[in-house]
Design a protein around this motif. Structure first.
Motif, mmCIF file in Angstrom:
data_model
loop_
_atom_site.group_PDB
_atom_site.id
_atom_site.type_symbol
_atom_site.label_atom_id
_atom_site.label_comp_id
_atom_site.label_asym_id
_atom_site.label_seq_id
_atom_site.Cartn_x
_atom_site.Cartn_y
_atom_site.Cartn_z
ATOM 1 N N GLY A 157 1.845 3.159 -0.915
ATOM 2 C CA GLY A 157 2.002 4.440 -1.593
ATOM 3 C C GLY A 157 1.936 5.659 -0.698
ATOM 4 O O GLY A 157 2.219 6.774 -1.148
ATOM 5 N N ILE A 158 1.568 5.511 0.570
ATOM 6 C CA ILE A 158 1.516 6.638 1.506
ATOM 7 C C ILE A 158 2.912 6.831 2.084
ATOM 8 O O ILE A 158 3.456 5.934 2.741
ATOM 9 N N ASP A 176 2.871 14.757 5.067
ATOM 10 C CA ASP A 176 2.649 13.376 5.514
ATOM 11 C C ASP A 176 1.388 13.248 6.360
ATOM 12 O O ASP A 176 1.311 12.413 7.252
ATOM 13 N N ARG A 177 0.398 14.081 6.084
ATOM 14 C CA ARG A 177 -0.830 14.039 6.883
ATOM 15 C C ARG A 177 -1.497 12.668 6.810
ATOM 16 O O ARG A 177 -2.010 12.163 7.811
ATOM 17 N N GLU A 178 -1.510 12.069 5.610
ATOM 18 C CA GLU A 178 -2.151 10.758 5.464
ATOM 19 C C GLU A 178 -1.417 9.698 6.282
ATOM 20 O O GLU A 178 -2.050 8.845 6.925
ATOM 21 N N PHE A 179 -0.093 9.745 6.244
ATOM 22 C CA PHE A 179 0.663 8.740 6.996
ATOM 23 C C PHE A 179 0.444 8.920 8.500
ATOM 24 O O PHE A 179 0.248 7.933 9.227
ATOM 25 N N ARG A 180 0.488 10.160 8.978
ATOM 26 C CA ARG A 180 0.285 10.401 10.405
ATOM 27 C C ARG A 180 -1.113 9.973 10.834
ATOM 28 O O ARG A 180 -1.298 9.422 11.929
ATOM 29 N N ASP A 241 7.254 -5.895 -1.255
ATOM 30 C CA ASP A 241 7.362 -5.538 -2.666
ATOM 31 C C ASP A 241 6.321 -4.459 -2.981
ATOM 32 O O ASP A 241 5.120 -4.728 -3.011
ATOM 33 N N PHE A 242 6.803 -3.222 -3.215
ATOM 34 C CA PHE A 242 5.873 -2.113 -3.411
ATOM 35 C C PHE A 242 5.114 -2.224 -4.737
ATOM 36 O O PHE A 242 4.134 -1.508 -4.947
ATOM 37 N N THR A 243 5.527 -3.113 -5.623
ATOM 38 C CA THR A 243 4.826 -3.261 -6.903
ATOM 39 C C THR A 243 3.586 -4.144 -6.772
ATOM 40 O O THR A 243 2.806 -4.249 -7.716
ATOM 41 N N SER A 251 1.408 -3.357 1.148
ATOM 42 C CA SER A 251 2.823 -3.299 0.793
ATOM 43 C C SER A 251 3.527 -2.326 1.740
ATOM 44 O O SER A 251 3.172 -1.137 1.799
ATOM 45 N N ILE A 252 4.498 -2.838 2.478
ATOM 46 C CA ILE A 252 5.215 -2.024 3.463
ATOM 47 C C ILE A 252 6.687 -1.961 3.076
ATOM 48 O O ILE A 252 7.357 -2.999 2.986
#
Length: 364
Positions: A157-158, A176-180, A241-243, A251-252
């Motif tokens: 979800g990020i 995108d601070r969380e992703f970075r 699978d993002f679900t 999940s990627i």
């Protein structure tokens, strides 16, 4: 007089034999001389093609790929020899015998190009990068920050600028601070071999082992918290699978090769005149200011600059729409990302067969 002729003939034959002996190394010598030149020319043209396509996508112009199908070079050696006798003096008192030897070579290179197209190639461009490929690249020396920064669109979800996976959006992507922060942590702990990708021997599915040490306890805990993982576990399932994201699953969602090209094309500098004329999309923040694509994970490691004149310090430079676009030779981050892009292209699209007519160009 006969002795003079015999002596001249011996000299002629010895010279001809020496010339023929020298021809034994003609082929190998020419191969050593021409192979590096062909190699450099082909690599240079393929690299320029990739930069050209990145720039084209920034202008929403179609990208197209040609592959060098074949290179042939015919070497031809022409030799000539002759004798010429003339009399000098009175009453034919003496003869003058002249001999001549000559050799020349010509080369006729021919290069054949094949368009990369057809169903197989298109599918390879549009298919998401496999999770196994991500782990293989990060495990073979590429930094996790670079690989995940350009190849991953979202993880548990990020988000990593999913709107950048197509033509340049008018609105800025979500922060995108969380992703970075996530990829920074992954890069840091990966150096200590605390994140280990493996394959479950029973299910044959990829897994991620997240280990910990006293020195990295806080960073591992933050890594798990960002992903919403069960802090007590060490082994997590990995799926595309993002679900199915959950406390025991990572999940990627990866980008396709074409999406990666689009993402990298966002950080291309365009002339102000082109922005004013509406030739490129200018992405805006909610307050109306221009969004800086250099602040994204991909923009941090890839930048195509622009110049009105041929640039002096360029690793690669291509002319387009009356301007020059280039990768700076001292921009090591962009050069490294470009190498990764080439490797991804070979991994993802290298197995697709070329379909279509072959363009053969004789080089003069």
């Amino acid at each position: 007089m006969r002795q003079t002729r015999r002596a001249a003939m011996r000299v002629f034959l010895l010279a001809a034999a020496g010339l023929l002996t020298g021809c034994d190394s003609f082929g190998p010598d020419r191969l050593r001389g021409t192979h590096p030149l062909y190699n450099e020319a082909i690599v240079g043209s393929m690299n320029e093609q990739f930069v050209h396509n990145v720039v084209r996508l920034h202008y929403r112009d179609p990208a197209f790929f040609l592959d060098v199908a074949n290179v042939t070079a015919t070497l031809k050696l022409d030799m000539s020899a002759g004798l010429d006798q003339s009399e000098i003096g009175l009453n034919g008192g003496s003869d003058l015998i002249k001999y001549s030897l000559g050799a020349a070579y010509t080369t006729s290179p021919t290069i054949s190009y094949t368009p990369l197209q057809g169903e197989g190639f298109v599918k390879s461009l549009l298919s998401p990068i496999s999770i196994e490929t991500l782990f293989s690249l990060s495990g073979s020396g590429w930094s996790a920050k670079r690989v995940f920064g350009i190849c991953v669109e979202r993880i548990n979800g990020i988000e990593n600028a999913p709107s950048a996976s197509g033509p340049t959006p008018a609105r800025a992507p979500k922060p995108d601070r969380e992703f970075r922060r996530l990829v920074d942590l992954a890069e840091e702990v990966s150096r200590e071999h605390l994140i280990v990708p493996q394959v479950n021997p029973a299910t044959k599915e990829p897994e991620l082992h997240v280990l910990s040490t006293p020195a990295y306890r806080d960073r591992i805990a933050e890594f798990k918290a960002l992903l919403g993982l069960d802090p007590a576990r060490e082994v997590y399932r990995v799926t595309s699978d993002f679900t199915k994201a959950g406390p025991d699953t990572i999940s990627i969602r990866t980008r396709s090769l074409m999406s990666i090209f689009f993402y990298l094309s966002q950080h291309v500098d365009a002339p102000k005149a082109h922005e004013t004329a509406g030739l490129v999309t200018v992405t805006r923040n909610p307050d109306g200011t221009q969004f800086d694509w250099g602040s994204t994970p991909a923009g941090n490691v890839f930048h195509v600059r622009q110049s009105d004149d041929p640039p002096d310090m360029a690793f690669l430079a291509v002319p387009y729409r009356g301007h020059w676009f280039y990768l700076a030779d001292n921009d090591l981050e962009s050069k490294s990302t470009f190498m990764l892009l080439m490797q991804l292209f070979r991994l993802q699209a290298g197995a697709a067969k070329s379909v279509g007519p072959t363009l053969t160009i004789p080089v003069r």
